[in-house]
Design a protein around this motif. Structure first.
Motif, PDB file in Angstrom:
ATOM      1  N   LYS B 208       0.841  -1.218   0.000  1.00 20.30           N
ATOM      2  CA  LYS B 208       0.000   0.000   0.000  1.00 20.30           C
ATOM      3  C   LYS B 208       0.868   1.257   0.000  1.00 20.30           C
ATOM      4  O   LYS B 208       0.600   2.209  -0.718  1.00 20.30           O
ATOM      5  CB  LYS B 208      -0.917   0.006   1.227  1.00 20.30           C
ATOM      6  CG  LYS B 208      -2.085  -0.951   1.088  1.00 20.30           C
ATOM      7  CD  LYS B 208      -2.965  -0.876   2.327  1.00 20.30           C
ATOM      8  CE  LYS B 208      -3.856  -2.103   2.391  1.00 20.30           C
ATOM      9  NZ  LYS B 208      -4.193  -2.455   3.783  1.00 20.30           N
ATOM     10  N   ARG B 209       1.907   1.237   0.831  1.00 20.41           N
ATOM     11  CA  ARG B 209       2.810   2.405   0.886  1.00 20.41           C
ATOM     12  C   ARG B 209       3.501   2.595  -0.464  1.00 20.41           C
ATOM     13  O   ARG B 209       3.669   3.716  -0.937  1.00 20.41           O
ATOM     14  CB  ARG B 209       3.883   2.207   1.973  1.00 20.41           C
ATOM     15  CG  ARG B 209       3.315   2.150   3.369  1.00 20.41           C
ATOM     16  CD  ARG B 209       4.441   1.957   4.392  1.00 20.41           C
ATOM     17  NE  ARG B 209       3.895   1.457   5.648  1.00 20.41           N
ATOM     18  CZ  ARG B 209       4.631   1.123   6.704  1.00 20.41           C
ATOM     19  NH1 ARG B 209       5.944   1.239   6.660  1.00 20.41           N
ATOM     20  NH2 ARG B 209       4.072   0.676   7.808  1.00 20.41           N
ATOM     21  N   GLN B 211       2.469   1.625  -3.487  1.00 23.55           N
ATOM     22  CA  GLN B 211       1.540   2.108  -4.523  1.00 23.55           C
ATOM     23  C   GLN B 211       1.271   3.594  -4.377  1.00 23.55           C
ATOM     24  O   GLN B 211       1.223   4.322  -5.370  1.00 23.55           O
ATOM     25  CB  GLN B 211       0.225   1.328  -4.469  1.00 23.55           C
ATOM     26  CG  GLN B 211       0.324  -0.012  -5.190  1.00 23.55           C
ATOM     27  CD  GLN B 211      -1.017  -0.742  -5.232  1.00 23.55           C
ATOM     28  OE1 GLN B 211      -1.514  -1.141  -4.187  1.00 23.55           O
ATOM     29  NE2 GLN B 211      -1.573  -0.912  -6.416  1.00 23.55           N
ATOM     30  N   ALA B 212       1.099   4.059  -3.131  1.00 19.78           N
ATOM     31  CA  ALA B 212       0.806   5.479  -2.912  1.00 19.78           C
ATOM     32  C   ALA B 212       1.948   6.335  -3.467  1.00 19.78           C
ATOM     33  O   ALA B 212       1.727   7.323  -4.171  1.00 19.78           O
ATOM     34  CB  ALA B 212       0.600   5.748  -1.430  1.00 19.78           C
ATOM     35  N   GLU B 213       3.191   5.903  -3.187  1.00 21.52           N
ATOM     36  CA  GLU B 213       4.335   6.714  -3.612  1.00 21.52           C
ATOM     37  C   GLU B 213       4.555   6.642  -5.123  1.00 21.52           C
ATOM     38  O   GLU B 213       4.729   7.662  -5.792  1.00 21.52           O
ATOM     39  CB  GLU B 213       5.584   6.239  -2.858  1.00 21.52           C
ATOM     40  CG  GLU B 213       6.761   7.178  -3.068  1.00 21.52           C
ATOM     41  CD  GLU B 213       7.939   6.868  -2.153  1.00 21.52           C
ATOM     42  OE1 GLU B 213       7.721   6.329  -1.038  1.00 21.52           O
ATOM     43  OE2 GLU B 213       9.072   7.175  -2.568  1.00 21.52           O
ATOM     44  N   ASN B 216       1.857   8.345  -7.372  1.00 21.61           N
ATOM     45  CA  ASN B 216       1.985   9.793  -7.329  1.00 21.61           C
ATOM     46  C   ASN B 216       3.028  10.296  -8.333  1.00 21.61           C
ATOM     47  O   ASN B 216       2.791  11.241  -9.089  1.00 21.61           O
ATOM     48  CB  ASN B 216       2.360  10.201  -5.892  1.00 21.61           C
ATOM     49  CG  ASN B 216       2.346  11.692  -5.712  1.00 21.61           C
ATOM     50  OD1 ASN B 216       1.521  12.389  -6.300  1.00 21.61           O
ATOM     51  ND2 ASN B 216       3.266  12.191  -4.908  1.00 21.61           N
TER      52      ASN B 216
END
Lengths: 176, 263
Positions: B208-209, B211-213, B216
């Motif tokens: 999850k971390r 994918q978020a980074e 973006n």
């Protein structure tokens, strides 16, 4: 040395209690990183601790870069340099506290600059604020410079260009 | 409050084997991406990138060596034996690092960036983790990793928003690699124990971390990610793309000529 200094990653320079221990530190000052021959490994902040016991000279060294190809070479140079104490030499590789460019002494920074290598951002600068785009030129001190390449001829160097003296130069990357 | 584990020898057998599992995954990913990076030495499109890929490869191999060394301290074979004598199905690297990029620089760049974000997230988590020797090592390694991330975050938008051709090459690399990148976070049987002991968060949380980074940065580079892509798993269980066999043949060739030679 206060704990505040240690928290900044400054080398924990132990005060040698004995004449023998001081002599070991002096011997270590004869060892240099072959990629940066102008400063020794003590000035580089690569020695975390030195101890003497009945049978051993124990040196805790911390690598500048984990993949530094000179690591084994430096270890054998350390062994050779402190071989004159009639004790077995043990060189431990440790990661605590980790090496950082903040551990390079001020004197050594000046030597790097004289060598033509822009020194790393000093510890007094805010963390994360190192500006790779405007590293001061070691030849003319101009900050009218730009980053050419994050990677250079050795793991620790980046390549820059000075728009005032029209020279390219290398920078010792800040690691912390 | 989770208790810290001060030395590698303070672990009970089940946690120790979970940590060994974790270290193999970290080490195998790092050595194989390092080997892939080294394939650009002498061949990259411009000199600076030749140097960059070679330097990053050297860092990644150095990181791998520190993980293999820790495995050795935990009673596993020595680093050379692990790298040069292990058979294909004993490797636990994620499929993404094994895939041959066929000298496709966009593929190599995107793959390296995907890996570097994952590696950074893992190192950040390990640095805060309960296993003290690994936390110390992670703090050291992430100080080097930041320059790899800087390299990726500079190139991805530059080429994503560059010419039509560069955009297409980058988009195609993202499309090909993204499912394999998600596969870096393949759940393993060690996850729960590592999480409970406070050594490392679960793979799912790390994903999850990641994918978020990544999403973006890709968004800023005008590169799209298909939300329906599902992960390609297998690497952590020893099932690898055939490209890994060719890489191992290459990497282990000299060692296997005389495994007992003294260097």
């Amino acid at each position: 040395m206060s704990s505040q200094d240690e928290s900044k990653g400054v080398a924990p320079r132990s005060r040698p209690r004995s004449k023998r221990l001081r002599a070991v530190w002096q011997s270590l000052e004869t060892v240099t990183d072959p990629e940066i021959p102008v400063i020794n490994i003590v000035e580089m902040g690569m020695i975390n601790d030195v101890r003497l016991d009945e049978d051993h000279v124990i040196v805790d060294m911390t690598p500048t870069f984990a993949g530094c190809p000179a690591l084994d070479f430096i270890r054998s140079e350390i062994r050779a340099a402190v071989s004159g104490f009639e004790k077995e030499v043990k060189v431990n590789v440790v990661f605590d506290p980790p090496w950082s460019t903040d551990r390079i002494t001020e004197e050594a920074r000046q030597k790097l600059k004289a060598f033509g290598l822009a020194p790393p951002t000093p510890a007094s600068c805010e963390k994360g604020q190192e500006d790779m785009q405007h590293v001061p030129c070691p030849l003319c001190d101009s900050t009218h410079t730009s980053l050419e390449s994050i990677f250079g001829p050795t793991l620790c160097r980046s390549i820059h260009y000075c728009h005032d003296c029209l020279q390219s130069f290398e920078h010792f990357k800040t690691i912390r | 409050m989770i208790a810290t584990i001060d030395t590698l020898h303070d672990m009970e057998a089940s946690l120790k084997s979970a940590v060994i599992d974790l270290l193999y995954r970290l080490a195998d990913d790092a050595i194989i991406i390092g080997h892939r990076g080294s394939e650009w030495t002498g061949f990259a499109p411009i000199l600076e990138e030749d140097i960059a890929f070679s330097s990053m490869a050297q860092d990644d191999m150095g990181h791998a060596q520190t993980f293999y060394q820790m495995l050795f301290e935990l009673g596993e074979p020595d680093p050379d034996t692990n790298v040069f004598a292990r058979k294909l199905d004993q490797w636990t690297c994620a499929g993404m690092v094994s895939i041959s990029s066929q000298r496709d620089w966009a593929m190599s760049l995107v793959r390296k960036y995907f890996y570097d974000v994952a590696a950074s997230i893992r190192l950040d988590a390990l640095a805060e983790g309960a296993l003290v020797p690994l936390a110390q090592l992670a703090r050291k390694l992430r100080s080097e990793k930041k320059y790899h991330l800087m390299h990726g975050t500079m190139w991805i938008p530059r080429l994503g928003t560059g010419t039509r051709e560069s955009h297409q090459l980058m988009q195609s690399a993202v499309d090909t690699l993204y499912p394999h990148a998600l596969g870096m976070f393949e759940p393993t049987s060690a996850d729960l124990l590592l999480e409970q002991a406070g050594v490392c968060p679960r793979e799912d949380e790390l994903r999850k971390r990641w994918q978020a980074e990544v999403e973006n940065v890709l968004c800023g580079a005008t590169l799209k990610v298909d939300a329906d892509m599902s992960p390609v798993f297998g690497g952590r269980a020893g099932k690898h793309p055939k490209d890994l066999m060719a890489l191992l043949d290459d990497m282990q060739l000299v060692y296997n000529l005389d495994p007992h030679a003294k260097w």
